[in-house]
Write a protein that holds these residues in place. Structure first.
Motif, PDB file in Angstrom:
ATOM      1  N   ARG A 171       0.861  -1.193   0.000  1.00  7.41           N
ATOM      2  CA  ARG A 171       0.000   0.000   0.000  1.00  7.41           C
ATOM      3  C   ARG A 171       0.889   1.231   0.000  1.00  7.41           C
ATOM      4  N   PHE A 172       0.596   2.189  -0.908  1.00  2.45           N
ATOM      5  CA  PHE A 172       1.457   3.351  -1.076  1.00  2.45           C
ATOM      6  C   PHE A 172       0.684   4.647  -0.865  1.00  2.45           C
ATOM      7  N   GLY A 173       1.321   5.620  -0.242  1.00  2.00           N
ATOM      8  CA  GLY A 173       0.796   6.971  -0.144  1.00  2.00           C
ATOM      9  C   GLY A 173       1.561   7.879  -1.088  1.00  2.00           C
ATOM     10  N   ILE A 174       0.835   8.743  -1.807  1.00  2.12           N
ATOM     11  CA  ILE A 174       1.474   9.692  -2.717  1.00  2.12           C
ATOM     12  C   ILE A 174       1.009  11.090  -2.346  1.00  2.12           C
ATOM     13  N   VAL A 175       1.931  11.969  -2.012  1.00  3.39           N
ATOM     14  CA  VAL A 175       1.616  13.351  -1.660  1.00  3.39           C
ATOM     15  C   VAL A 175       2.076  14.240  -2.808  1.00  3.39           C
ATOM     16  N   VAL A 176       1.139  15.038  -3.365  1.00  4.86           N
ATOM     17  CA  VAL A 176       1.382  15.769  -4.617  1.00  4.86           C
ATOM     18  C   VAL A 176       1.279  17.273  -4.375  1.00  4.86           C
ATOM     19  N   SER A 177       2.313  18.014  -4.758  1.00  8.75           N
ATOM     20  CA  SER A 177       2.289  19.473  -4.674  1.00  8.75           C
ATOM     21  C   SER A 177       1.432  20.051  -5.794  1.00  8.75           C
ATOM     22  N   GLU A 178       0.665  21.095  -5.489  1.00 11.81           N
ATOM     23  CA  GLU A 178      -0.214  21.737  -6.470  1.00 11.81           C
ATOM     24  C   GLU A 178       0.488  22.829  -7.270  1.00 11.81           C
ATOM     25  N   TRP A 179       1.715  23.192  -6.911  1.00  9.87           N
ATOM     26  CA  TRP A 179       2.493  24.137  -7.709  1.00  9.87           C
ATOM     27  C   TRP A 179       2.957  23.444  -8.986  1.00  9.87           C
ATOM     28  N   ASN A 180       2.915  24.176 -10.124  1.00 10.90           N
ATOM     29  CA  ASN A 180       3.276  23.606 -11.444  1.00 10.90           C
ATOM     30  C   ASN A 180       2.490  22.320 -11.715  1.00 10.90           C
ATOM     31  N   PRO A 181       1.161  22.390 -11.669  1.00 12.12           N
ATOM     32  CA  PRO A 181       0.338  21.170 -11.753  1.00 12.12           C
ATOM     33  C   PRO A 181       0.495  20.372 -13.045  1.00 12.12           C
ATOM     34  N   SER A 182       0.820  21.047 -14.152  1.00 12.62           N
ATOM     35  CA  SER A 182       0.993  20.281 -15.404  1.00 12.62           C
ATOM     36  C   SER A 182       2.188  19.333 -15.272  1.00 12.62           C
ATOM     37  N   ILE A 183       3.143  19.732 -14.450  1.00 11.01           N
ATOM     38  CA  ILE A 183       4.315  18.880 -14.218  1.00 11.01           C
ATOM     39  C   ILE A 183       4.000  17.819 -13.166  1.00 11.01           C
ATOM     40  N   THR A 184       3.450  18.236 -12.034  1.00  6.66           N
ATOM     41  CA  THR A 184       3.222  17.270 -10.951  1.00  6.66           C
ATOM     42  C   THR A 184       2.166  16.231 -11.332  1.00  6.66           C
ATOM     43  N   LEU A 227      11.009  25.620 -17.199  1.00 10.87           N
ATOM     44  CA  LEU A 227       9.868  24.736 -17.414  1.00 10.87           C
ATOM     45  C   LEU A 227      10.213  23.605 -18.376  1.00 10.87           C
ATOM     46  N   GLN A 228      11.046  23.897 -19.369  1.00 12.88           N
ATOM     47  CA  GLN A 228      11.352  22.852 -20.342  1.00 12.88           C
ATOM     48  C   GLN A 228      12.067  21.667 -19.702  1.00 12.88           C
ATOM     49  N   GLN A 229      12.982  21.959 -18.790  1.00 10.17           N
ATOM     50  CA  GLN A 229      13.660  20.865 -18.076  1.00 10.17           C
ATOM     51  C   GLN A 229      12.646  20.014 -17.313  1.00 10.17           C
ATOM     52  N   ALA A 230      11.653  20.668 -16.714  1.00 10.30           N
ATOM     53  CA  ALA A 230      10.631  19.937 -15.957  1.00 10.30           C
ATOM     54  C   ALA A 230       9.770  19.086 -16.891  1.00 10.30           C
ATOM     55  N   ILE A 231       9.413  19.657 -18.036  1.00  8.40           N
ATOM     56  CA  ILE A 231       8.632  18.903 -19.019  1.00  8.40           C
ATOM     57  C   ILE A 231       9.398  17.668 -19.487  1.00  8.40           C
ATOM     58  N   ASP A 232      10.679  17.856 -19.738  1.00  7.66           N
ATOM     59  CA  ASP A 232      11.506  16.754 -20.235  1.00  7.66           C
ATOM     60  C   ASP A 232      11.607  15.604 -19.246  1.00  7.66           C
ATOM     61  N   ARG A 233      11.411  15.882 -17.941  1.00  4.88           N
ATOM     62  CA  ARG A 233      11.606  14.881 -16.885  1.00  4.88           C
ATOM     63  C   ARG A 233      10.298  14.397 -16.263  1.00  4.88           C
ATOM     64  N   SER A 234       9.170  14.821 -16.825  1.00  5.61           N
ATOM     65  CA  SER A 234       7.857  14.397 -16.296  1.00  5.61           C
ATOM     66  C   SER A 234       7.026  13.757 -17.406  1.00  5.61           C
ATOM     67  N   GLY A 235       7.716  12.946 -18.230  1.00  4.82           N
ATOM     68  CA  GLY A 235       7.056  12.281 -19.344  1.00  4.82           C
ATOM     69  C   GLY A 235       7.556  12.743 -20.696  1.00  4.82           C
ATOM     70  N   GLY A 236       8.604  13.589 -20.701  1.00  2.29           N
ATOM     71  CA  GLY A 236       9.158  14.068 -21.963  1.00  2.29           C
ATOM     72  C   GLY A 236      10.352  13.260 -22.418  1.00  2.29           C
ATOM     73  N   LYS A 237      11.305  13.936 -23.063  1.00  4.86           N
ATOM     74  CA  LYS A 237      12.386  13.201 -23.743  1.00  4.86           C
ATOM     75  C   LYS A 237      13.326  12.486 -22.784  1.00  4.86           C
ATOM     76  N   HIS A 238      13.334  12.901 -21.524  1.00 10.94           N
ATOM     77  CA  HIS A 238      14.223  12.225 -20.562  1.00 10.94           C
ATOM     78  C   HIS A 238      13.473  11.220 -19.692  1.00 10.94           C
ATOM     79  N   GLY A 239      12.221  10.943 -20.039  1.00 13.76           N
ATOM     80  CA  GLY A 239      11.423   9.987 -19.288  1.00 13.76           C
ATOM     81  C   GLY A 239      10.611  10.652 -18.194  1.00 13.76           C
TER      82      GLY A 239
END
Ligand SMILES: Nc1c(NC[C@H](O)[C@H](O)[C@H](O)CO)[nH]c(=O)[nH]c1=O
Ligand SMILES: CC(=O)[C@@H](O)COP(=O)(O)O
Length: 161
Positions: free
Chosen positions: A23-36, A129-141
């Motif tokens: 069983r896992f708990g996930i706590v998610v920040s609401e800042w930069n929601p498209s990334i989180t 933002l681009q670095q964040a995009i690349d690391r949240s499902g973008g070119k770097h996974g």
């Protein structure tokens, strides 16, 4: 090794134990929601792929990454095998970035020292933002995938201690 040289979503699936009892708990920040939200989706789908039941994934939101420490501290008490802290901190004009990143990283480290429930650091700390995009499902996974793998491995390690 820099993330650019190691895709965050690449891992040896044969090394991951069946997580159907965890069983896992996930706590998610609401800042930069498209990334989180991208990080959360990566983590959630990876947990499901390795047998975790949807009913065994508990999600809470917090306002920003600074509040991840408080949210994860409370999540540790929710009868979970591991916690994943998800956030995206992006450099602005001031030194606030430095203080938030330091507080979150040190705070989550402290949670791992003070409580037996592991907390996984899935917080992006990017120049733009681009670095964040690349690391949240973008070119770097997706760092969420990496975090879910770490959470399963730490839950298994804790079970065998
Ligand atoms: N600038 C970012 C923040 N700032 C907000 C803080 O995390 C905190 O919520 C506030 O200082 C109130 O305590 N948070 C992020 O997650 N990402 C940022 O880029
Ligand atoms: C990480 C932050 O808190 C930062 O994005 C805030 O932006 P600024 O430094 O321009 O106030």
């Amino acid at each position: 090794m820099a993330t650019a040289n190691h895709n965050l979503s690449d891992y040896d699936k044969t090394t991951i134990p069946n997580a159907n009892k965890f069983r896992f708990g996930i706590v998610v920040s609401e800042w930069n929601p498209s990334i989180t939200e991208g990080l959360y989706n990566g983590a959630y789908q990876t947990l499901i792929q390795h047998g975790v039941l949807p009913s065994n994934i508990v999600r809470w939101n917090v306002p920003g990454s600074f509040e991840l420490v408080y949210g994860c501290k409370k999540m540790q008490k929710q009868m979970v095998n591991a916690v994943i802290a998800i956030g995206s901190v992006i450099q602005g004009e001031t030194k606030h970035f430095d203080f938030v990143c330091e507080a979150v990283s040190q705070g989550i480290k402290d949670l791992n020292v003070l409580d037996p429930t592991p907390v996984i650091f899935c917080v992006l700390t990017d120049d733009n933002l681009q670095q964040a995009i690349d690391r949240s499902g973008g070119k770097h996974g997706n760092k969420g995938t990496e975090a879910a793998v770490a959470a399963i491995k730490m839950a298994e390690l804790r079970k065998n201690m």
